[in-house]
Design a protein around this motif. Sequence first.
Motif, short mmCIF file in Angstrom:
data_model
loop_
_atom_site.label_atom_id
_atom_site.label_comp_id
_atom_site.label_asym_id
_atom_site.label_seq_id
_atom_site.Cartn_x
_atom_site.Cartn_y
_atom_site.Cartn_z
N TYR A 126 11.29 2.25 9.01
CA TYR A 126 11.68 2.92 7.77
C TYR A 126 10.45 3.30 6.98
O TYR A 126 9.34 2.87 7.28
CB TYR A 126 12.68 2.10 6.95
CG TYR A 126 12.20 0.77 6.43
CD1 TYR A 126 11.60 0.66 5.18
CD2 TYR A 126 12.40 -0.40 7.17
CE1 TYR A 126 11.18 -0.57 4.68
CE2 TYR A 126 12.00 -1.63 6.67
CZ TYR A 126 11.40 -1.71 5.43
OH TYR A 126 10.98 -2.92 4.94
N LEU A 127 10.65 4.16 5.99
CA LEU A 127 9.56 4.68 5.19
C LEU A 127 9.67 4.16 3.76
O LEU A 127 10.77 4.02 3.23
CB LEU A 127 9.58 6.21 5.16
CG LEU A 127 9.58 6.92 6.51
CD1 LEU A 127 9.70 8.43 6.30
CD2 LEU A 127 8.32 6.59 7.29
N ILE A 128 8.53 3.90 3.18
CA ILE A 128 8.45 3.53 1.78
C ILE A 128 7.66 4.65 1.10
O ILE A 128 6.54 4.97 1.51
CB ILE A 128 7.72 2.18 1.58
CG1 ILE A 128 8.48 1.07 2.30
CG2 ILE A 128 7.53 1.89 0.10
CD1 ILE A 128 7.73 -0.23 2.38
N VAL A 129 8.26 5.26 0.09
CA VAL A 129 7.62 6.31 -0.68
C VAL A 129 7.38 5.73 -2.07
O VAL A 129 8.31 5.30 -2.74
CB VAL A 129 8.52 7.56 -0.76
CG1 VAL A 129 7.81 8.69 -1.50
CG2 VAL A 129 8.96 8.02 0.63
N ARG A 130 6.12 5.71 -2.48
CA ARG A 130 5.77 5.05 -3.74
C ARG A 130 4.82 5.90 -4.57
O ARG A 130 3.89 6.50 -4.04
CB ARG A 130 5.11 3.71 -3.45
CG ARG A 130 4.75 2.93 -4.73
CD ARG A 130 4.22 1.57 -4.44
NE ARG A 130 5.30 0.74 -3.95
CZ ARG A 130 5.11 -0.45 -3.38
NH1 ARG A 130 3.89 -0.92 -3.22
NH2 ARG A 130 6.13 -1.15 -2.97
N ARG A 131 5.07 5.90 -5.85
CA ARG A 131 4.17 6.54 -6.82
C ARG A 131 3.10 5.53 -7.20
O ARG A 131 3.40 4.42 -7.62
CB ARG A 131 5.00 6.95 -8.04
CG ARG A 131 4.24 7.71 -9.08
CD ARG A 131 5.13 8.10 -10.24
NE ARG A 131 5.73 6.93 -10.86
CZ ARG A 131 6.97 6.87 -11.34
NH1 ARG A 131 7.75 7.91 -11.25
NH2 ARG A 131 7.40 5.78 -11.91
#
Length: 132
Positions: A126-131
Amino acid sequence: MADVYIWSLRQKFLDSDDDMPAQAQQVMYYSLAIGHHVGVIDCLNKELTCPLEQYRQWVELLPEGEARRKMHGLMTFGEIIIDSSHTDLLANALAPLQSDAPAPFNEWSARLMALLGEISREPAIYLIVRRV
């Protein structure tokens, strides 16, 4: 200025020096499979980095609907997870951007499409997209 990072989680390892009896190992493997992360270290790979403002522009290129709402969640929550339940939704919205969007959005769309393909073949990724 803030950036957006997309990491993939492809593997985990157990942080333990103890020998574990076979029955306990089975319980640990089962716990890993259902998502309990007790004593587990996630191994994240950086897949894509982009400036937050350009990420916003990229998301605005997506058609109105659930895919845009999912990707826009980063602005609201600061982090989103993309897993196997999102692959079709996002792939359908991103596919046209690979050829129709200007650079760098077409390249980012192609990269994310490739990652979604990997998730389709191996749902544990899975992917984690973080600012940041």
